[in-house]
Write a protein that holds these residues in place. Sequence first.
Motif, PDB file in Angstrom:
ATOM      1  N   SER A   8       0.627  -1.215   0.008  1.00  0.00           N
ATOM      2  CA  SER A   8       0.049   0.052   0.132  1.00  0.00           C
ATOM      3  C   SER A   8       0.930   1.232   0.023  1.00  0.00           C
ATOM      4  CB  SER A   8      -0.831  -0.109   1.201  1.00  0.00           C
ATOM      5  OG  SER A   8      -1.846  -1.089   1.124  1.00  0.00           O
ATOM      6  N   ASN A   9       1.907   1.109   1.059  1.00  0.00           N
ATOM      7  CA  ASN A   9       2.726   2.085   0.932  1.00  0.00           C
ATOM      8  C   ASN A   9       3.443   2.358  -0.499  1.00  0.00           C
ATOM      9  OD1 ASN A   9       2.069   3.293   3.512  1.00  0.00           O
ATOM     10  ND2 ASN A   9       3.733   1.627   4.373  1.00  0.00           N
ATOM     11  N   LEU A  10       3.764   1.332  -1.149  1.00  0.00           N
ATOM     12  CA  LEU A  10       4.519   1.558  -2.222  1.00  0.00           C
ATOM     13  C   LEU A  10       3.569   2.100  -3.444  1.00  0.00           C
ATOM     14  CD1 LEU A  10       7.143   0.801  -3.689  1.00  0.00           C
ATOM     15  CD2 LEU A  10       6.381  -1.459  -4.144  1.00  0.00           C
ATOM     16  N   GLN A  11       2.478   1.769  -3.361  1.00  0.00           N
ATOM     17  CA  GLN A  11       1.464   2.217  -4.302  1.00  0.00           C
ATOM     18  C   GLN A  11       1.296   3.804  -4.109  1.00  0.00           C
ATOM     19  OE1 GLN A  11       1.371   0.069  -6.791  1.00  0.00           O
ATOM     20  NE2 GLN A  11      -0.829   0.728  -7.120  1.00  0.00           N
ATOM     21  N   ILE A  12       1.330   4.366  -2.854  1.00  0.00           N
ATOM     22  CA  ILE A  12       1.021   5.539  -2.546  1.00  0.00           C
ATOM     23  C   ILE A  12       2.193   6.364  -3.184  1.00  0.00           C
ATOM     24  CG2 ILE A  12       0.863   7.292  -0.602  1.00  0.00           C
ATOM     25  CD1 ILE A  12      -0.987   5.109   0.647  1.00  0.00           C
ATOM     26  N   TRP A  13       3.355   5.954  -2.962  1.00  0.00           N
ATOM     27  CA  TRP A  13       4.646   6.561  -3.281  1.00  0.00           C
ATOM     28  C   TRP A  13       4.730   6.679  -4.883  1.00  0.00           C
ATOM     29  CZ3 TRP A  13       8.166   9.786  -2.200  1.00  0.00           C
ATOM     30  CH2 TRP A  13       9.319   9.973  -3.126  1.00  0.00           C
ATOM     31  N   ARG A  14       4.076   5.598  -5.211  1.00  0.00           N
ATOM     32  CA  ARG A  14       4.182   5.630  -7.055  1.00  0.00           C
ATOM     33  C   ARG A  14       2.940   6.673  -7.269  1.00  0.00           C
ATOM     34  NH1 ARG A  14       3.461  -0.873  -7.699  1.00  0.00           N
ATOM     35  NH2 ARG A  14       5.876  -1.300  -7.752  1.00  0.00           N
ATOM     36  N   ASP A  15       2.011   6.751  -6.615  1.00  0.00           N
ATOM     37  CA  ASP A  15       1.089   7.792  -6.764  1.00  0.00           C
ATOM     38  C   ASP A  15       1.236   9.231  -6.837  1.00  0.00           C
ATOM     39  OD1 ASP A  15      -1.786   8.269  -7.943  1.00  0.00           O
ATOM     40  OD2 ASP A  15      -2.083   9.143  -5.767  1.00  0.00           O
ATOM     41  N   VAL A  16       2.091   9.575  -5.452  1.00  0.00           N
ATOM     42  CA  VAL A  16       2.499  10.747  -5.416  1.00  0.00           C
ATOM     43  C   VAL A  16       3.612  11.123  -6.663  1.00  0.00           C
ATOM     44  CG1 VAL A  16       3.849  12.036  -3.725  1.00  0.00           C
ATOM     45  CG2 VAL A  16       2.242  10.867  -2.725  1.00  0.00           C
ATOM     46  N   THR A  17       4.526  10.391  -6.899  1.00  0.00           N
ATOM     47  CA  THR A  17       5.400  10.731  -7.776  1.00  0.00           C
ATOM     48  C   THR A  17       4.615  10.873  -9.238  1.00  0.00           C
ATOM     49  OG1 THR A  17       7.183   8.963  -6.721  1.00  0.00           O
ATOM     50  CG2 THR A  17       7.468   9.564  -8.953  1.00  0.00           C
ATOM     51  N   SER A  18       3.798   9.935  -9.611  1.00  0.00           N
ATOM     52  CA  SER A  18       3.065  10.242 -10.808  1.00  0.00           C
ATOM     53  C   SER A  18       2.320  11.382 -10.770  1.00  0.00           C
ATOM     54  CB  SER A  18       2.307   8.941 -10.925  1.00  0.00           C
ATOM     55  OG  SER A  18       1.358   9.399 -12.240  1.00  0.00           O
ATOM     56  N   ASN A  19       2.040  11.759  -9.754  1.00  0.00           N
ATOM     57  CA  ASN A  19       1.073  13.371  -9.648  1.00  0.00           C
ATOM     58  C   ASN A  19       2.111  14.252  -9.718  1.00  0.00           C
ATOM     59  OD1 ASN A  19      -1.621  12.464  -9.827  1.00  0.00           O
ATOM     60  ND2 ASN A  19      -1.402  11.826  -7.595  1.00  0.00           N
ATOM     61  N   PHE A  20       3.345  14.147  -9.121  1.00  0.00           N
ATOM     62  CA  PHE A  20       4.367  15.316  -9.238  1.00  0.00           C
ATOM     63  C   PHE A  20       4.632  15.569 -10.661  1.00  0.00           C
ATOM     64  CE2 PHE A  20       8.696  16.298  -9.362  1.00  0.00           C
ATOM     65  CZ  PHE A  20       8.791  17.833  -8.798  1.00  0.00           C
ATOM     66  N   ILE A  21       4.955  14.525 -11.341  1.00  0.00           N
ATOM     67  CA  ILE A  21       5.304  14.699 -12.929  1.00  0.00           C
ATOM     68  C   ILE A  21       4.276  14.938 -13.552  1.00  0.00           C
ATOM     69  CG2 ILE A  21       6.080  13.041 -14.816  1.00  0.00           C
ATOM     70  CD1 ILE A  21       7.434  11.320 -12.874  1.00  0.00           C
ATOM     71  N   SER A  22       3.045  14.611 -13.414  1.00  0.00           N
ATOM     72  CA  SER A  22       1.875  15.100 -14.162  1.00  0.00           C
ATOM     73  C   SER A  22       1.781  16.483 -13.827  1.00  0.00           C
ATOM     74  CB  SER A  22       0.628  14.525 -13.685  1.00  0.00           C
ATOM     75  OG  SER A  22      -0.540  14.992 -14.059  1.00  0.00           O
ATOM     76  N   THR A  23       2.065  17.143 -12.671  1.00  0.00           N
ATOM     77  CA  THR A  23       1.859  18.398 -12.318  1.00  0.00           C
ATOM     78  C   THR A  23       2.764  19.251 -13.277  1.00  0.00           C
ATOM     79  OG1 THR A  23       0.550  17.907 -10.053  1.00  0.00           O
ATOM     80  CG2 THR A  23       1.653  20.333 -10.868  1.00  0.00           C
ATOM     81  N   PHE A  24       3.936  18.803 -12.998  1.00  0.00           N
ATOM     82  CA  PHE A  24       5.002  19.564 -13.692  1.00  0.00           C
ATOM     83  C   PHE A  24       5.061  19.537 -15.197  1.00  0.00           C
ATOM     84  CE2 PHE A  24       9.585  19.489 -15.214  1.00  0.00           C
ATOM     85  CZ  PHE A  24      10.021  20.986 -14.894  1.00  0.00           C
ATOM     86  N   CYS A  25       4.744  18.446 -15.892  1.00  0.00           N
ATOM     87  CA  CYS A  25       4.879  17.855 -17.269  1.00  0.00           C
ATOM     88  C   CYS A  25       3.682  18.759 -17.971  1.00  0.00           C
ATOM     89  CB  CYS A  25       5.179  16.721 -17.720  1.00  0.00           C
ATOM     90  SG  CYS A  25       6.654  16.213 -16.764  1.00  0.00           S
ATOM     91  N   GLY A  26       2.577  18.016 -17.320  1.00  0.00           N
ATOM     92  CA  GLY A  26       1.224  18.291 -18.254  1.00  0.00           C
ATOM     93  C   GLY A  26       0.859  19.665 -18.403  1.00  0.00           C
TER      94      GLY A  26
END
Length: 190
Positions: A8-26
């Motif tokens: 669960s913690n790994l999934q949350i970390w992936r989600d936070v990382t993905s959202n950070f990249i999304s915010t920056f790049c999109g």
Amino acid sequence: MAISDHDSNLQIWRDVTSNFISTFCGDMFSFALGLMLLHATGLSLSFGLSLMIMPIITLLGLVPVGNLVDHYPRKPIMVISLTGRIGALIIYALVLNSFHGTGKILPTVCFLIINYLSVNVSTTAYTAAVKELVNPGHIQRLKRSPSRGSHLRPSFQTLPLPHCSSFLASMRLSGFNLAHTSSRFYYCYQ
């Protein structure tokens, strides 16, 4: 099959990382795309094209996307959607140079329709799959994680983008869009 706290913690970390990249790049990609169109066409309306297409696609796709996500497995839907988005980006990058002036609006509109449809499908499928990603004790943390990336948005909106209005800068930023899509692709494929 029970999901462990570590998973669960790994999934949350992936989600936070993905959202950070999304915010920056999109957001940077959308801004650069608008500037590229403004520079190519000279029409101020083309700068806001992305802002006009997104709500239309969201409204038209509301019921069909919901039905799609409810009736089919979510992981393959996300993989197909993100693969289509990457394919559309590659095709867009390859064909854009063959159009000139206001003619660049047509491939851009086609790309934006596919892009926003893919985002809509992926977001809906992801939201529906939250219960399958983490154990019940971590659902609230996972639901809060998208806001963590958006808190950083104001910091990145003020970054200067040299030569943003040129086509080259837009294609350089398409790499950011590709990074955003790839991070989501990686996230849903785990």
